[in-house]
Enzyme design. Structure first.
Site, PDB file in Angstrom:
ATOM      1  N   ASP A   1      -4.789 -35.165  32.299  1.00  0.00           N
ATOM      2  CA  ASP A   1      -4.881 -35.714  33.654  1.00  0.00           C
ATOM      3  C   ASP A   1      -5.980 -35.009  34.452  1.00  0.00           C
ATOM      4  O   ASP A   1      -6.341 -35.443  35.542  1.00  0.00           O
ATOM      5  CB  ASP A   1      -3.539 -35.510  34.386  1.00  0.00           C
ATOM      6  CG  ASP A   1      -2.873 -36.830  34.731  1.00  0.00           C
ATOM      7  OD1 ASP A   1      -3.510 -37.876  34.536  1.00  0.00           O
ATOM      8  OD2 ASP A   1      -1.711 -36.796  35.185  1.00  0.00           O
TER       9      ASP A   1
ATOM     10  N   GLN B   1       4.131 -36.738  35.124  1.00  0.00           N
ATOM     11  CA  GLN B   1       4.000 -37.835  36.088  1.00  0.00           C
ATOM     12  C   GLN B   1       4.381 -37.337  37.494  1.00  0.00           C
ATOM     13  O   GLN B   1       5.475 -36.797  37.686  1.00  0.00           O
ATOM     14  CB  GLN B   1       4.900 -39.007  35.667  1.00  0.00           C
ATOM     15  CG  GLN B   1       4.753 -40.232  36.532  1.00  0.00           C
ATOM     16  CD  GLN B   1       3.384 -40.917  36.402  1.00  0.00           C
ATOM     17  OE1 GLN B   1       2.823 -41.000  35.314  1.00  0.00           O
ATOM     18  NE2 GLN B   1       2.844 -41.369  37.519  1.00  0.00           N
TER      19      GLN B   1
ATOM     20  N   LYS C   1       1.513 -46.094  29.935  1.00  0.00           N
ATOM     21  CA  LYS C   1       0.704 -45.065  29.267  1.00  0.00           C
ATOM     22  C   LYS C   1       1.164 -44.888  27.821  1.00  0.00           C
ATOM     23  O   LYS C   1       0.352 -44.781  26.899  1.00  0.00           O
ATOM     24  CB  LYS C   1       0.812 -43.737  30.034  1.00  0.00           C
ATOM     25  CG  LYS C   1       0.070 -43.784  31.366  1.00  0.00           C
ATOM     26  CD  LYS C   1       0.410 -42.626  32.301  1.00  0.00           C
ATOM     27  CE  LYS C   1      -0.235 -42.855  33.668  1.00  0.00           C
ATOM     28  NZ  LYS C   1       0.148 -41.867  34.682  1.00  0.00           N
TER      29      LYS C   1
END
Ligand code: NAP
Length: 289
Positions: free
Chosen positions: A121, A98, A54
């Site tokens: 997200d 994460q 990412k």
């Protein structure tokens, strides 16, 4: 009939090129480059690879990356403090925590502390609520990637029968809501669904997000359907999806392979979301997307 292969790798590259061009325009117009902050707690090797990917993608499209790696025994309060700092930092357009986090840390609770305007997200309760209510907002990346694949293949969604297998907060539920927002008739299946093959056979658009290798068989698929396989399963034969690709490719009109289908879209859509978040913050700082 052999299905058209939906090439997620190529489409993801196209999306990334588009984002890079838009970032260049944004910066040329005098704005700071959008910034993505990733937070990884612990040393889980797979998570470290995801976060590394990412960050690399962020730099490749000309955005700033802020890569926060915390020791596995970091107290929850310290992660909360970091998220508060990132929420307040104007260089940070998007924040990604994460998951999964180590056992002593409440990953879902922490996700809820992310400023909804920076929730790239799309997993905070506010983002989920905006999606459920059909209001604009930041959408979860993998489901958004599914929609992008359908759109770039001109798949008709209005009035189509869509069946989603899986009801997770990460994939199944949000993709079902996105399909509903596009006026598909949506059925969501799960582990207690009766006669799953018969329900799947109704689908013009079938999305499998289960986590069971090759579960969807050839005779579960209506001839001419579009099949999106979200599954990523590591087996002795390597990486396989939730769909028995070899059996289904002769029934479907179009299908995503694994790997190289839905998978690559997730990071591409994260970049799209980060740019979108930067624009929204510029338009109305502090206001959720
Ligand atoms: P998850 O949270 O484990 O959810 C799985 C869903 O499948 C649940 O709703 C479960 O039903 C349902 N299910 C399990 N067994 C079933 C069965 N026999 N029949 C019907 N439904 C069944 O998984 P997830 O996070 O959504 O991920 C699904 C898959 O997508 C995994 O392989 C994952 O690795 C992959 N994935 C890929 C990406 C990407 O491509 N970037 C991103 C995220 C996930 P219940 O709710 O009843 O338990």
């Amino acid at each position: 009939m052999s299905a058209e292969i939906i090439d997620g790798k190529a489409i993801a590259e196209e999306v990334r090129r588009e984002v890079a061009a838009e970032v260049a325009e944004w910066v040329a117009a005098g704005h700071d480059a959008p910034g993505l902050a990733t937070v990884l707690v612990g040393e889980d090797p797979a998570s470290a690879v995801y976060v590394g990917g990412k960050q690399k993608a962020t730099h490749e499209v000309g955005m700033q990356g802020f890569d926060h790696r915390l020791a596995a025994d970091t107290p929850q309060a310290d992660v909360e403090t970091l998220l508060a700092e990132l929420n307040a930092d104007p260089r940070v357009s998007g924040i990604l925590l994460q998951l999964p986090t180590p056992g002593h840390i409440d990953g879902n609770g922490l996700t809820g502390l992310i400023d909804p305007g920076k929730d790239v997200d799309g997993l905070t309760p506010v983002s989920a609520g905006l999606l459920a209510k059909g209001r604009p907002g930041l959408r979860p990346c993998t489901p958004a990637g599914c929609m992008e694949l359908l759109d770039r293949h001109d798949v008709e969604l209005e009035g189509a029968e869509a069946v989603v297998v899986g009801r997770s907060d990460l994939v199944g539920k949000p993709v079902a809501q996105m399909l509903l927002a596009r006026n598909a008739t949506v059925t969501v299946c799960h582990s207690r669904t009766r006669d799953l093959p018969a329900v799947c056979r109704r689908a013009d658009v079938l999305v499998a997000a289960v986590g069971r290798p090759r579960m969807v068989q050839g005779d579960w698929v209506k001839p001419g359907a579009t099949v999106l396989d979200v599954g990523i399963n590591r087996t002795d034969d390597g990486l396989v999806g939730d769909v028995d690709f070899d059996a289904v490719k002769d029934k479907a009109a179009a299908i995503t392979p694994v790997p190289g289908g839905v998978g690559p879209m997730t990071i591409a859509m994260l970049l799209v979301n980060t740019l979108k978040a930067a624009r929204l913050q510029q338009a109305a700082p502090g206001v959720p997307a």
